[in-house]
Design an enzyme around this catalytic site. Structure first.
Site, short mmCIF file in Angstrom:
data_model
loop_
_atom_site.label_atom_id
_atom_site.label_comp_id
_atom_site.label_asym_id
_atom_site.label_seq_id
_atom_site.Cartn_x
_atom_site.Cartn_y
_atom_site.Cartn_z
N ARG A 170 1.30 6.48 16.65
CA ARG A 170 1.10 7.71 15.88
C ARG A 170 1.87 8.84 16.16
NH1 ARG A 170 0.70 3.69 12.57
NH2 ARG A 170 -1.29 2.68 12.23
N ASP A 173 -6.34 6.93 12.65
CA ASP A 173 -5.12 7.14 12.41
C ASP A 173 -5.00 8.32 11.41
OD1 ASP A 173 -4.28 5.09 13.99
OD2 ASP A 173 -4.15 3.57 12.44
N SER A 205 -7.01 -6.61 8.36
CA SER A 205 -6.14 -5.62 8.12
C SER A 205 -5.43 -5.56 9.52
CB SER A 205 -6.32 -4.23 7.73
OG SER A 205 -6.82 -3.26 8.78
N ASP A 227 0.94 -1.17 0.00
CA ASP A 227 0.04 0.01 -0.08
C ASP A 227 0.80 1.19 -0.09
OD1 ASP A 227 -2.09 -1.67 0.10
OD2 ASP A 227 -2.88 -0.80 1.88
#
Lengths: 408, 408, 408, 408
Positions: C97, C126, C180, C15
């Protein structure tokens, strides 16, 4: 294909008239107007003729006096919590938006409209308050927010559009006004332009609803306010409906220079802005409500309410009136007000709204208990020794730890 | 066996003189007196002669001016949080007690005393504040609280004891005073007797520190206050020490009838009581501090502070100044004040202390952002659409549920 | 005109490789890649070759092991608060993050980049966490969020783009993966596809980091964890660096089937989603930290922390790590941890992480005080009478009111 | 003069039998006994004979099964809030005390008693819970707390008194028991003696209500629990009364080693103490309730509840069940539960109670919304951009300030 049918929050003024026309031209929409008398101090009937002139069908014009509903179902519940935003603001604009949104949605259902539309700009809180209201009540409604959508880039372009579309323009509206106003029975707010520099004092002329403390009478006015279950019901012993009572308090406040606030606040959309608010009656009401609570509300209950008030205030300010957490907090607040009944005496004088007496059949204040003499009552001073020692216990243990560690 | 040695919080007045003598006669104690000048407005030196007359050794007499420490380390930290108890009270008495307790303990260590003693009654909050302070700092200290211990059952018996022990009694102290007073640089409080009926207005003569709004000048006074990191540092551009600054604010407040409060409050010991408070300088300071925060403090930071303030206020009111949770809250509050610097302009007029301007090199207010014109800036009105739609999402889902259930 | 220079958070996977190429083709951008080893359990060096293959200049490839910083400056501070979101979730994704965002901004400054880019989708949390981090650290940075911008409407179109651009595609990536994954040293999360029906049990094969309790050993494992000032510093007496310690706890947790969570949670963007989280070491650490706090932290301090934890957790979950209110709460939390030091003994067994012993030189637990015998100590049972009576006072007064009203 | 009439909370055990006799001898009191079956697992009828033996008149003996009331009106309302004290304790003892206090007061009114009496010691929380309950319901009741009043200084003296007064003493009660127990349908607690050193693991034999995880079956048990408006109503599809349902959950929990807790907690009276709690059914119920809330409760509502839970828990722990602030919080909590209905599937295995599925006709979870594909739905990924940018705005402004200051 059927025409888009839109319920517009319509004041009858220039800006919402432009929006009305823009919806007709840009969306080819059938416009339904809703004009609410919230006690803003302007007549609402002229809006009917204006809407008709702009081609709105008579059956699509809704004009309503919602003052009683506004005060009873929105203002008073909010005042039960002694609500102030950021320590000071009485939320006069915020609390009116959910009612307008609710009526727009109800009218949309009634006339079978597909969309609702408001005239709030893209930088303010009101767009959020309107639209959260719409969505909470009718989740799939289409929302049109002209100020975020259209291409007009300046005041001139708006005026041009108005002229081209035969929208009558009052002389004083041709140029830009030196500040913008919102008003209803609870308050007037002014912001923008001449107020944009927060280091500069607000000019006297921005005030709409109050005389200045300096201009107020040299002798105080004394009044009583009666409360039942947390809501005011009478002034000087005379029972009044919610809207009539707030109207009367507004007069008393206005005449005594009460309720002005010059504030820099934090908008929900992330910026600071400066507003001048006038809430004459609300300012008196807040003080009086605290006064009656002071003798009728249990200390633990009061402290819980007080600690949640900032959150409750933010919910209203941010437009979450119809959110479940606002309703949960309301349930908590309302539960506390069952015995908040009685009479408060107030002195109004040049900007000051002062509680000078409170009495109630539900009073928790006990003169016998509090007197400097021992009293006949249920209080034994010796109890305080144990109370203090157990409250101190954990502090003592921590202090002993500290000492032990210092020795080592 | 060694004599008991007691550090007494001694004002020099009749009541603590009786306590002094009572400690000597009842406990056969060696009394050490501590008299603090907290700015109560009475001279403290006379307390020396009185203590000597009552047989206290010169080396056992401690008289100190602690005004600067009081304002710098107690009052200002508290004001950083915009602290008010029960929505209104500025905690003038509460905030002074920890300092007195701390000094008593320090003196007890210095002179090798076994016990400390205060003159607070058994029904009030002050006994708690003194004793929690003592225990938190010296966990095994012996605490003597005469009002909870002795057998005197009336004012007459106290006077009798005083006369028998050659304690000089001022004429006006022979009868009971019509109310009781506490004072320091932050405030004066009055309570009891003539104030015990909360339905009756407080008589003008109970006020110690302020003239009434009615008697204040007919023209406003304008001042500026400069802040650095949340604390005031200058008035009208003139730098002042903490105590000097608060003294000056007190004069300004007194002369303009500012800072009176007539309140029924909830004591920690469980009863409601009525007090009349005068906090002239503090009332101005609270408004000014909110004013400088309004342009320099982030909205999220402000809302967090505001939501914790009631808890912080209760901790101070209840005497937990030295508790770890008060210190934790202080750390949070102080962290927020790093950039709370700048100048506030205020208008003082007949009871009103109004912010009319604020400016700062640290301002977060952005005129370009907030202007009604689109501005050059970082704000795109179209962003508001997404902001609203995502804030509305959960409300819409809940509304969809409701509709679905109604259909079924 | 200079080329746009973009710092991309690059994992090396399909990705973000597509994003890399898309930035080059769509924006004609010079891409700088940042690949962080956060302990996700995959090697990061292969990302270098992949970036080079896609035409990234060697000097534009940043690959760093940030595990120690991650655990020391993000994970441990969060665990000081016993942080769980919605009562259960240990925030493993949320807490990583801000670190990535911070490093991207630092690299952008270093290489003179104009923009930053991440691979988070437009429905999740996110994107918010990355972008709030970017903006808080570099207010005028340009942010590119490909998933919200590009025109690809399906997995097939993405694969097509990859094939056309010679991006190597692992066989198992050609179809859509059944769920995922996000992983770092603190946790693994799985969501989507096979997990989207919350009424269905999560399949065993979604679990990445733990064996199931059923498969765990039949005999318990006992360990000790040492704490200093709120942070773990040793296991079984062996001092370990933050990342090494968490790695070791992860192994212990994994082997004993500890730390699985199957949760439906509320995303910041307004929807509910279902995730399966595995936080083996963190789950042990949370229990152990509560264990050491239980004997070393004052009750008042603990209750204040506990009451603020949900707010602190939401701030982290919502991406406000760098917001002033998170920093204020951190100051409060850190202040409380000064004496949170000592040793906890834990039993790990088939999904259970149980505290079975705690000891500390800083203990506030006092056996002498708590014993059923009277003890030598500072506690006089008679004090409890006064303590209770004053705590009861307001309840009694309210009950008296009720009785009085019933009689009338 | 009339004899003092006292309603004693009487278990039929040795200690309360001694108290019974002590009231008769010390106070010359007419004793009324109240023995409640709260599901403690001991028969209550034997208490009748014991009371008779000790001279209590038959009409003064009250024995009642209050299990249904206990679970319906106390346990379930508490679980609606997901209540845990200090992050872990399910409040099994705390929640039973108000019910006992309430029944004692009701009986006192019925029989015309002057006083109530309980057997809780002077160091614990239970004395507070009993007495706050008494006072809140009957403000002028006389409260007798023998453990704080009598002169017995050791176990031996108590046994002596018992022997002298022909109170039968079970052999194993002659010496001191190695720990003390409280039990009801929600939990068993053990504390004291062998548990007083918190560094030592609790011996297996202190556990009353659960087998250890190690002894539990090697295969999981799967069940479903149905909820209506926040309360459980059925297990595996079979409707059960509140007490029957909790009884069934207790069996399931016991058999699977679920619900043990070894905790050092902070008592209201200021000390830390160590307890071992077993709450098998409650532990399952807490997890299941969170599970059903996760799909049926709005996120904002959940976060409000979660943030208030610690305060609600402390109120119950500290004995304030009948305080107005507890009732206010209950109103808020109950308001949130209107649509908390549906079915949760759980796996029980060796100490673990894990939610593996949840479904509801009131679900707010929307698969279409959350799917990785764009979905047909009401979510436009582009909205996230605006959402983020406005949430970031204040952070950006603060960052701009920081930059500006650095440059200067």
């Amino acid at each position: 294909m059927a025409k888009l049918k839109v319920v517009l929050a319509y004041s009858g003024g220039l800006d919402t008239s432009i929006i009305l026309k823009w919806l007709q031209t840009e969306y080819d929409a059938e416009v339904v107007t809703f004009t609410a008398d919230l006690g803003q101090g302007e007549e609402v009937e002229p809006a009917r003729r204006k809407a008709e002139l702009l081609g709105v069908k008579p059956e699509n014009i809704f004009i309503e006096d919602v003052q009683e509903e506004f005060v009873r179902d929105f203002v008073f519940p909010m005042f039960r919590a002694n609500t102030v935003y950021e320590g000071q603001y009485l939320l006069g604009t915020s609390i009116a938006r959910p009612l307008i949104a609710k009526r727009q949605i109800e009218i949309a259902r009634q006339v079978g409209a597909d969309a609702v539309c408001h005239g709030a700009t893209g930088k303010g809180n009101d767009q959020v308050r309107f639209e959260l209201g719409y969505y909470a009540l009718e989740p799939d409604i289409r929302v049109i927010a002209p100020w975020r959508e259209w291409e007009f880039a300046s005041r001139e372009q708006l005026i041009d559009f108005a002229e081209k579309n035969q929208i009558p323009i009052a002389k004083d509206k041709r140029g830009e006004s030196p500040f913008s106003i919102d008003a209803n029975l609870l308050h007037s707010s002014s912001e923008g332009k001449v107020l944009e520099d927060p280091s500069q004092e607000a000019p006297e002329y921005v005030h709409q609803r109050t005389i200045s403390p300096e201009d107020a009478p040299d002798t105080p006015t004394e009044i009583t306010i009666d409360f039942e279950r947390g809501d005011p019901v009478a002034i000087d012993g005379v029972s009044l409906s919610p809207a009539a009572l707030l109207t009367r308090l507004n007069e008393l406040g206005r005449d005594n220079g009460i309720g002005r606030l010059d504030l820099v606040e934090n908008r929900f959309v992330g910026m600071k802005s400066r507003g001048v608010y006038e809430t004459p009656g609300g300012t008196i009401l807040l003080a009086a409500h605290r006064g009656i609570e002071s003798i009728t509300l249990d200390g633990g209950a009061m402290h819980l309410k007080d600690s949640l008030m900032p959150r409750y205030a933010s919910l209203i300010y941010n437009g979450f009136w119809f959110a479940p957490e606002r309703e949960m907090l309301q349930a908590l607040i309302d539960q506390s007000q069952e015995m908040v009944s009685g009479r408060v005496t107030m002195k109004l004088y040049k900007g000051n709204a002062t509680v000078i007496g409170r009495e109630s059949a539900y009073s928790l204040y006990d003169e016998d208990l509090v007197t400097f003499e021992e009293g006949s009552g249920s209080y034994d001073q010796r109890d305080a020794a144990g109370f203090i020692r157990l409250n101190a216990l954990r502090l003592r243990i921590a202090a002993q730890r500290k000492k032990k560690l210092q020795i080592q």
